[in-house]
Design a protein around this motif. Structure first.
Motif, PDB file in Angstrom:
ATOM      1  N   ASN A   5      -5.339   4.742   0.767  1.00 60.95           N
ATOM      2  CA  ASN A   5      -4.627   5.038  -0.483  1.00 60.95           C
ATOM      3  C   ASN A   5      -4.972   6.429  -0.998  1.00 60.95           C
ATOM      4  N   ASN A   6      -6.258   6.741  -1.106  1.00 61.40           N
ATOM      5  CA  ASN A   6      -6.679   8.027  -1.658  1.00 61.40           C
ATOM      6  C   ASN A   6      -6.287   9.198  -0.773  1.00 61.40           C
ATOM      7  N   VAL A   7      -6.537   9.071   0.543  1.00 67.57           N
ATOM      8  CA  VAL A   7      -6.203  10.161   1.459  1.00 67.57           C
ATOM      9  C   VAL A   7      -4.700  10.407   1.473  1.00 67.57           C
ATOM     10  N   ALA A   8      -3.910   9.338   1.520  1.00 65.15           N
ATOM     11  CA  ALA A   8      -2.456   9.492   1.586  1.00 65.15           C
ATOM     12  C   ALA A   8      -1.896  10.106   0.309  1.00 65.15           C
ATOM     13  N   ILE A   9      -2.454   9.748  -0.849  1.00 63.38           N
ATOM     14  CA  ILE A   9      -1.976  10.321  -2.117  1.00 63.38           C
ATOM     15  C   ILE A   9      -2.258  11.819  -2.162  1.00 63.38           C
ATOM     16  N   VAL A  10      -3.462  12.219  -1.748  1.00 64.30           N
ATOM     17  CA  VAL A  10      -3.813  13.643  -1.719  1.00 64.30           C
ATOM     18  C   VAL A  10      -2.831  14.405  -0.832  1.00 64.30           C
ATOM     19  N   LEU A  44       0.830  -1.199   0.000  1.00 67.77           N
ATOM     20  CA  LEU A  44       0.000   0.000   0.000  1.00 67.77           C
ATOM     21  C   LEU A  44       0.866   1.251   0.000  1.00 67.77           C
ATOM     22  N   ALA A  45       1.930   1.242   0.803  1.00 63.49           N
ATOM     23  CA  ALA A  45       2.845   2.388   0.851  1.00 63.49           C
ATOM     24  C   ALA A  45       3.507   2.615  -0.500  1.00 63.49           C
ATOM     25  N   LEU A  46       3.885   1.539  -1.175  1.00 60.43           N
ATOM     26  CA  LEU A  46       4.517   1.663  -2.491  1.00 60.43           C
ATOM     27  C   LEU A  46       3.529   2.186  -3.534  1.00 60.43           C
ATOM     28  N   SER A  47       2.267   1.753  -3.449  1.00 62.90           N
ATOM     29  CA  SER A  47       1.243   2.266  -4.367  1.00 62.90           C
ATOM     30  C   SER A  47       1.051   3.765  -4.171  1.00 62.90           C
ATOM     31  N   ILE A  48       1.013   4.211  -2.924  1.00 58.25           N
ATOM     32  CA  ILE A  48       0.882   5.640  -2.619  1.00 58.25           C
ATOM     33  C   ILE A  48       2.074   6.407  -3.165  1.00 58.25           C
ATOM     34  N   LEU A  49       3.272   5.867  -2.970  1.00 56.04           N
ATOM     35  CA  LEU A  49       4.493   6.523  -3.446  1.00 56.04           C
ATOM     36  C   LEU A  49       4.483   6.673  -4.963  1.00 56.04           C
ATOM     37  N   PHE A  50       4.206   5.581  -5.679  1.00 59.49           N
ATOM     38  CA  PHE A  50       4.240   5.624  -7.146  1.00 59.49           C
ATOM     39  C   PHE A  50       3.126   6.512  -7.708  1.00 59.49           C
ATOM     40  N   SER A  51       1.947   6.482  -7.091  1.00 59.67           N
ATOM     41  CA  SER A  51       0.845   7.332  -7.551  1.00 59.67           C
ATOM     42  C   SER A  51       1.185   8.808  -7.374  1.00 59.67           C
ATOM     43  N   SER A  52       1.790   9.152  -6.252  1.00 60.95           N
ATOM     44  CA  SER A  52       2.182  10.539  -6.001  1.00 60.95           C
ATOM     45  C   SER A  52       3.286  10.980  -6.951  1.00 60.95           C
ATOM     46  N   LEU A  53       4.184  10.069  -7.284  1.00 70.66           N
ATOM     47  CA  LEU A  53       5.278  10.394  -8.206  1.00 70.66           C
ATOM     48  C   LEU A  53       4.766  10.783  -9.585  1.00 70.66           C
ATOM     49  N   ILE A  54       3.629  10.224  -9.996  1.00 67.67           N
ATOM     50  CA  ILE A  54       3.061  10.553 -11.306  1.00 67.67           C
ATOM     51  C   ILE A  54       2.805  12.052 -11.408  1.00 67.67           C
ATOM     52  N   PHE A  55       2.215  12.639 -10.370  1.00 67.40           N
ATOM     53  CA  PHE A  55       1.923  14.077 -10.378  1.00 67.40           C
ATOM     54  C   PHE A  55       3.213  14.900 -10.396  1.00 67.40           C
TER      55      PHE A  55
END
Length: 287
Positions: free
Chosen positions: A246-251, A4-15
Motif C-alpha cells: 500500500n505505502n510503496v504503491a501510493i508513493v 488493496l488496489a482501490l485503497s491505493i487509488l483513493f489514497s493517491s487521488l487525495i494528493f
C-alpha cells in the motif's frame, strides 16, 4: 487484491485533488472541513451495525477523537500546502515515511525489538524526506521546502501513532468503523469552530465551489481507509505485506500522477529520494 488496489487509488487521488484546489482556486480550509463532514456522514451511512449516536460520548475513546480531529485538520492543511507549493510526490513521500514514528512508539511503549535493518530503514526514511523535497529551481532557499514536508511527516506520524494507541488500549474490533466516523466528525467540528473564531475578521461566505471540492475530497478520503481495512481481512497476505504494498504503491503512483497530470519535474536527487523511500518502507515493514 482488488480492495488493496482501490485503497491505493483513493489514497493517491487525495494528493491530486489537493493539487487541483490551487488550479481551481478552491479555499483549502473550507473544502477540508466539508470533506470531513462528508467522510463522517459516509462512514455512518455505510456502518451496518447498531449505531447509537447518543452512546458515543460514553465510549472511552471519545475524548481522544477530539485531539485526533485537531490533528486531522492540521495535517490535511499541511498536506494541501505541500502538494500545491512543492509537489504531489513530496507530499506523498513525507506522509508515507511517517510510518517510522509509530515504529519508534512501539519500541518505547511496547518494548518491541528493533532489528538492524529496521534501524537502517528509519534512517533512510529521514534521508528520503529531505532528498525528495529538494527542487531544481532558481537558487533561492525557501524554508517551506524543508518545513512543510517535516511538519507533514511529524503530523501524519502522530495520527498513526494515536490510532495505534487507541486500537491497542481502547477499541473493540467492531467499533473501528464508528470510531473512524467519529474522528472525521470531530475534525469537522474543530474546523467549524476555527472558522467561527476567524469570522469577525473574515466574514464567512458560502461558496459552492468550496463545498464541491470538499465533497470530491471527502469520498476518496473515507474509502482510502475503508478499502485498506477490507484488504487487511484478506488471509492470503499478512498485514506487513499489505501495508508495504500500500505505502510503496501510493508513493510511486502519486508521483507518476504528478508527472503526468501536472508536469512536475523530478530531479535526479528526487528520484534518489523516492528510491530511498521505497527501500526504507520495505526494510521497516518487512523485517
Amino acid at each position: 487484491m482488488v480492495s488493496l488496489a482501490l485503497s491505493i487509488l483513493f489514497s493517491s487521488l487525495i494528493f491530486v485533488i489537493f493539487k487541483l484546489f490551487s488550479v481551481y482556486k478552491i479555499q483549502t480550509l473550507y473544502a477540508i472541513i466539508t470533506n470531513y463532514v462528508v467522510a463522517s456522514i459516509t462512514g455512518f451511512l455505510l456502518y451496518d451495525g447498531d449505531a447509537r449516536i447518543n452512546e458515543i460520548p460514553s465510549k472511552s475513546w471519545f475524548w481522544g477523537t477530539l485531539a485526533l480531529g485537531f490533528l486531522f485538520i492540521f495535517v490535511f492543511n499541511i498536506m494541501a500546502k505541500t502538494s500545491q507549493k512543492i509537489g504531489v510526490s513530496v507530499a506523498s513521500v513525507a506522509t508515507k515515511m511517517s510510518l517510522v514514528i509509530p515504529v519508534l512508539f512501539g519500541l518505547l511503549l511496547y518494548n518491541e525489538k528493533l532489528s538492524v535493518l529496521k534501524g537502517v530503514g528509519i534512517l533512510l526514511a529521514l534521508a528520503a524526506v529531505y532528498f525528495v523535497s529538494v527542487k531544481e529551481r532558481t537558487i533561492q532557499f525557501n524554508k517551506e521546502v524543508i518545513i512543510l514536508p517535516l511538519l507533514l511527516f511529524l503530523g501524519s506520524g502522530a495520527i498513526d501513532t494515536s490510532i495505534k494507541y487507541a486500537q491497542e488500549t481502547q477499541l473493540e474490533n467492531n467499533e473501528l468503523p464508528i470510531f473512524s466516523a467519529t474522528v472525521f466528525g470531530s475534525a469537522a467540528i474543530v474546523g467549524i469552530i476555527f472558522i467561527l473564531i476567524k469570522a469577525p475578521k473574515e466574514p464567512l461566505k458560502i461558496n459552492f465551489k468550496n463545498i464541491l471540492g470538499g465533497i470530491a475530497l471527502g469520498v476518496p478520503n473515507y474509502f482510502s481507509i475503508f478499502f485498506l481495512l477490507k484488504a487487511l481481512q484478506n488471509d492470503s497476505l499478512n498485514s506487513a505485506s499489505i501495508f508495504t504494498l500500500n505505502n510503496v504503491a501510493i508513493v510511486l503512483f502519486s508521483t507518476l500522477l504528478g508527472i503526468i497530470l501536472f508536469k512536475e519535474k523530478i530531479s535526479l536527487k528526487n528520484w534518489g529520494g523516492i528510491t530511498l523511500a521505497v527501500v526504507s518502507i520495505l526494510l521497516v515493514a518487512l523485517f
